[in-house]
Design a protein around this motif. Structure first.
Motif, PDB file in Angstrom:
ATOM      1  N   ILE A 173       0.821  -1.209   0.000  1.00 41.55           N
ATOM      2  CA  ILE A 173       0.000   0.000   0.000  1.00 41.55           C
ATOM      3  C   ILE A 173       0.854   1.258   0.000  1.00 41.55           C
ATOM      4  N   ALA A 174       2.055   1.160   0.515  1.00 43.81           N
ATOM      5  CA  ALA A 174       2.893   2.354   0.662  1.00 43.81           C
ATOM      6  C   ALA A 174       3.179   3.019  -0.684  1.00 43.81           C
ATOM      7  N   LEU A 175       3.325   4.350  -0.624  1.00 46.27           N
ATOM      8  CA  LEU A 175       3.688   5.111  -1.818  1.00 46.27           C
ATOM      9  C   LEU A 175       5.170   4.886  -2.108  1.00 46.27           C
ATOM     10  N   ARG A 176       5.656   5.511  -3.181  1.00 52.75           N
ATOM     11  CA  ARG A 176       7.068   5.289  -3.530  1.00 52.75           C
ATOM     12  C   ARG A 176       7.953   5.699  -2.358  1.00 52.75           C
ATOM     13  N   HIS A 177       8.984   4.913  -2.126  1.00 51.94           N
ATOM     14  CA  HIS A 177       9.886   5.203  -1.016  1.00 51.94           C
ATOM     15  C   HIS A 177      10.949   6.188  -1.482  1.00 51.94           C
ATOM     16  N   GLU A 178      10.979   7.317  -0.798  1.00 52.41           N
ATOM     17  CA  GLU A 178      11.953   8.347  -1.148  1.00 52.41           C
ATOM     18  C   GLU A 178      13.357   7.904  -0.757  1.00 52.41           C
ATOM     19  N   ARG A 179      14.320   8.274  -1.592  1.00 54.66           N
ATOM     20  CA  ARG A 179      15.741   8.083  -1.269  1.00 54.66           C
ATOM     21  C   ARG A 179      16.433   9.396  -1.595  1.00 54.66           C
ATOM     22  N   LEU A 180      16.995  10.038  -0.596  1.00 53.69           N
ATOM     23  CA  LEU A 180      17.556  11.373  -0.769  1.00 53.69           C
ATOM     24  C   LEU A 180      19.078  11.332  -0.845  1.00 53.69           C
ATOM     25  N   LEU A 181      19.617  12.193  -1.697  1.00 52.72           N
ATOM     26  CA  LEU A 181      21.067  12.312  -1.836  1.00 52.72           C
ATOM     27  C   LEU A 181      21.466  13.765  -1.570  1.00 52.72           C
ATOM     28  N   ALA A 182      22.216  13.983  -0.494  1.00 54.60           N
ATOM     29  CA  ALA A 182      22.733  15.313  -0.171  1.00 54.60           C
ATOM     30  C   ALA A 182      24.137  15.438  -0.742  1.00 54.60           C
ATOM     31  N   CYS A 183      24.326  16.388  -1.646  1.00 63.21           N
ATOM     32  CA  CYS A 183      25.627  16.574  -2.298  1.00 63.21           C
ATOM     33  C   CYS A 183      26.375  17.714  -1.619  1.00 63.21           C
ATOM     34  N   ILE A 184      27.554  17.405  -1.104  1.00 63.82           N
ATOM     35  CA  ILE A 184      28.327  18.437  -0.398  1.00 63.82           C
ATOM     36  C   ILE A 184      29.675  18.667  -1.078  1.00 63.82           C
ATOM     37  N   SER A 185      30.238  19.825  -0.767  1.00 64.89           N
ATOM     38  CA  SER A 185      31.578  20.157  -1.253  1.00 64.89           C
ATOM     39  C   SER A 185      32.466  20.366  -0.034  1.00 64.89           C
ATOM     40  N   SER A 186      33.651  20.901  -0.234  1.00 66.27           N
ATOM     41  CA  SER A 186      34.546  21.181   0.887  1.00 66.27           C
ATOM     42  C   SER A 186      34.208  22.508   1.563  1.00 66.27           C
ATOM     43  N   ASN A 187      33.160  23.198   1.076  1.00 63.70           N
ATOM     44  CA  ASN A 187      32.686  24.425   1.721  1.00 63.70           C
ATOM     45  C   ASN A 187      31.959  24.025   3.010  1.00 63.70           C
ATOM     46  N   ASP A 188      32.592  24.258   4.142  1.00 59.39           N
ATOM     47  CA  ASP A 188      32.110  23.727   5.424  1.00 59.39           C
ATOM     48  C   ASP A 188      30.721  24.223   5.789  1.00 59.39           C
ATOM     49  N   ARG A 189      30.484  25.519   5.702  1.00 64.08           N
ATOM     50  CA  ARG A 189      29.198  26.091   6.142  1.00 64.08           C
ATOM     51  C   ARG A 189      28.046  25.564   5.288  1.00 64.08           C
ATOM     52  N   THR A 190      28.224  25.608   3.963  1.00 63.86           N
ATOM     53  CA  THR A 190      27.170  25.132   3.069  1.00 63.86           C
ATOM     54  C   THR A 190      26.914  23.641   3.273  1.00 63.86           C
ATOM     55  N   ALA A 191      27.990  22.881   3.452  1.00 70.31           N
ATOM     56  CA  ALA A 191      27.856  21.427   3.647  1.00 70.31           C
ATOM     57  C   ALA A 191      27.013  21.108   4.877  1.00 70.31           C
ATOM     58  N   LYS A 192      27.268  21.807   5.976  1.00 70.39           N
ATOM     59  CA  LYS A 192      26.501  21.578   7.211  1.00 70.39           C
ATOM     60  C   LYS A 192      25.017  21.861   6.993  1.00 70.39           C
ATOM     61  N   ILE A 193      24.718  22.951   6.284  1.00 72.82           N
ATOM     62  CA  ILE A 193      23.325  23.323   6.021  1.00 72.82           C
ATOM     63  C   ILE A 193      22.645  22.258   5.164  1.00 72.82           C
ATOM     64  N   VAL A 194      23.330  21.824   4.105  1.00 77.92           N
ATOM     65  CA  VAL A 194      22.764  20.800   3.207  1.00 77.92           C
ATOM     66  C   VAL A 194      22.512  19.502   3.975  1.00 77.92           C
ATOM     67  N   ILE A 195      23.460  19.104   4.821  1.00 78.13           N
ATOM     68  CA  ILE A 195      23.309  17.869   5.599  1.00 78.13           C
ATOM     69  C   ILE A 195      22.116  17.967   6.546  1.00 78.13           C
ATOM     70  N   ARG A 196      22.037  19.062   7.285  1.00 83.17           N
ATOM     71  CA  ARG A 196      20.956  19.190   8.278  1.00 83.17           C
ATOM     72  C   ARG A 196      19.584  19.290   7.612  1.00 83.17           C
ATOM     73  N   LYS A 197      19.495  20.063   6.526  1.00 84.92           N
ATOM     74  CA  LYS A 197      18.187  20.233   5.867  1.00 84.92           C
ATOM     75  C   LYS A 197      17.751  18.938   5.173  1.00 84.92           C
ATOM     76  N   THR A 198      18.698  18.212   4.618  1.00 79.20           N
ATOM     77  CA  THR A 198      18.349  16.922   3.998  1.00 79.20           C
ATOM     78  C   THR A 198      17.934  15.926   5.070  1.00 79.20           C
ATOM     79  N   ALA A 199      18.592  15.990   6.232  1.00 79.55           N
ATOM     80  CA  ALA A 199      18.206  15.120   7.360  1.00 79.55           C
ATOM     81  C   ALA A 199      16.758  15.380   7.762  1.00 79.55           C
ATOM     82  N   ARG A 200      16.342  16.653   7.749  1.00 81.58           N
ATOM     83  CA  ARG A 200      14.955  16.978   8.095  1.00 81.58           C
ATOM     84  C   ARG A 200      13.990  16.390   7.065  1.00 81.58           C
ATOM     85  N   LEU A 201      14.351  16.507   5.781  1.00 82.26           N
ATOM     86  CA  LEU A 201      13.506  15.937   4.725  1.00 82.26           C
ATOM     87  C   LEU A 201      13.412  14.421   4.872  1.00 82.26           C
ATOM     88  N   ALA A 202      14.560  13.799   5.158  1.00 77.04           N
ATOM     89  CA  ALA A 202      14.581  12.335   5.323  1.00 77.04           C
ATOM     90  C   ALA A 202      13.727  11.912   6.513  1.00 77.04           C
TER      91      ALA A 202
END
Length: 376
Positions: A240-269
């Motif tokens: 019955i379940a809908l499609r199962h999401e699989r998220l990919l967070a793409c980061i670079s060596s830019n520390d601040r942006t990487a942290k934001i991408v990781i945390r926001k993707t974690a919230r989506l997951a």
């Protein structure tokens, strides 16, 4: 792993899960909403119904109403430790396991244990108790959830040091929100039910502002709503379940942006109850010989953060970042790719247009969503 091994492992997982204690968490938007009070009320109710319940650790903060509720409840004595010349107390995990109560109450889930304790964090103590087959009721404030760290900092201008990985709440069998309006919470503060009189003016001028309380309240409500969505999805038959999401967070060596991408993707997951991955593509321009040591250190710290938040970290080498992203989306059957908002000059944007177009076209043709996350 072949089919027989997979089935055997699945059955073993079910057995181990059935042996674990049940885990209930009270969550609130801030101190003073009544989480500890509610836990103690529940403890009294359980005791009246013949359940062997014990207080593993309660922090009353000298609140009269809370202290009065402790009367009549069996308390497991805390263990004493000496740290930097001071006598301090911590929850006695081994004593709880030895006593084997049916239910134990453990407050302050995000607490950091005294240096030298077996576990660094109290949530790790709780997991040890659960593994012993003991049911646990605990409590935490919304600002202590790891992936909300940046949101809380933005709302309150305070960096919360004691945090729990999002996966701790995912492990809970039940999450209950203790909700108050901002007016009710501020009234409780002014009546001296949260802090002593000397701390009230400072609290009103800082954390306990109406607009901040409203935003924290919204975070708490969203978190509990997400928990309900996950529980419903997990209990539905697989077909019955809908499609199962699989998220990919793409980061670079830019520390601040990487942290934001990781945390926001974690919230989506967390919201979609999905598996997610963090990808770093090392190009010839960013190999370990060419990027600064501090950037390498930040990368390692971000891998650790991603793992704590429940991601699988992937590090690959490619000549072009786009090729690496496309390879992993195919390999891991990704449904949504998350990237940070590019910090590029107009000239670089023009130069990068074809690369971005290639990524967009490939994702679009594969029915994969692309999410560009803001940097604030």
């Amino acid at each position: 792993m072949d089919g027989k091994e997979h089935n055997a492992q699945h059955f073993l997982d079910l057995i181990q899960k059935s042996r674990k204690g049940k885990f209930k968490v009270y969550i609130g938007m801030s101190a003073g909403v009544g989480k500890t009070f509610r836990m103690l009320q529940e403890a009294h109710s359980l005791l009246k119904n013949g359940i062997d319940v014990k207080i593993g650790y309660i922090e009353t903060h000298n609140r009269k109403e809370t202290q009065e509720l402790l009367y009549g409840l069996p308390v497991v004595p805390r263990r004493t430790l000496f740290y930097k010349g001071k006598q301090l107390e911590e929850m006695d995990v081994q004593a709880i396991i030895n006593l084997r109560p049916e239910v134990v109450i453990v407050d302050e889930l995000a607490h950091s244990n005294i240096e030298g304790s077996k576990n660094e964090k109290r949530w790790q103590d709780v997991f040890e108790i659960l593994d012993a087959g003991i049911n646990v009721i605990s409590a935490v404030n919304i600002q202590h959830i790891e992936s909300l760290n940046e949101d809380v900092k933005f709302i309150t201008n305070v960096v919360v040091q004691e945090r729990i990985p999002d996966d701790v709440l995912r492990q809970a069998d039940e999450v209950v929100n203790i909700d108050l309006t901002s007016d009710e919470l501020i009234t409780r503060l002014k009546e001296g039910k949260i802090y002593t009189a000397d701390k009230i003016p400072t609290a009103l001028n800082n954390f306990f502002k109406s607009e901040q309380i409203l935003q924290l309240r919204e975070l708490a409500l969203k978190e509990v709503a997400g928990q309900v969505v996950r529980k419903v999805e997990n209990e539905l038959p697989r077909g019955i379940a809908l499609r199962h999401e699989r998220l990919l967070a793409c980061i670079s060596s830019n520390d601040r942006t990487a942290k934001i991408v990781i945390r926001k993707t974690a919230r989506l997951a967390t919201y979609y109850n999905s598996r997610w991955y963090v990808l770093y593509v090392e190009t010839p321009q960013e190999n370990s010989d060419k990027i600064a040591l501090d950037k390498q250190r930040h990368l390692i710290n971000n891998y650790k953060l991603a793992t704590q938040l429940g991601a699988e970290v992937i590090r690959i080498e490619r000549n072009h970042v786009t090729d690496g992203i496309l390879d992993i989306t195919r390999e891991k059957e990704i449904t949504t790719v998350c990237i940070g908002k590019p910090h590029l000059s107009l000239f670089k944007v023009i130069l990068s247009t074809n690369i971005f177009k290639k990524l967009l076209n490939n994702l679009s043709s594969s029915n994969i969503d692309l999410v560009i996350l803001s940097s604030s």
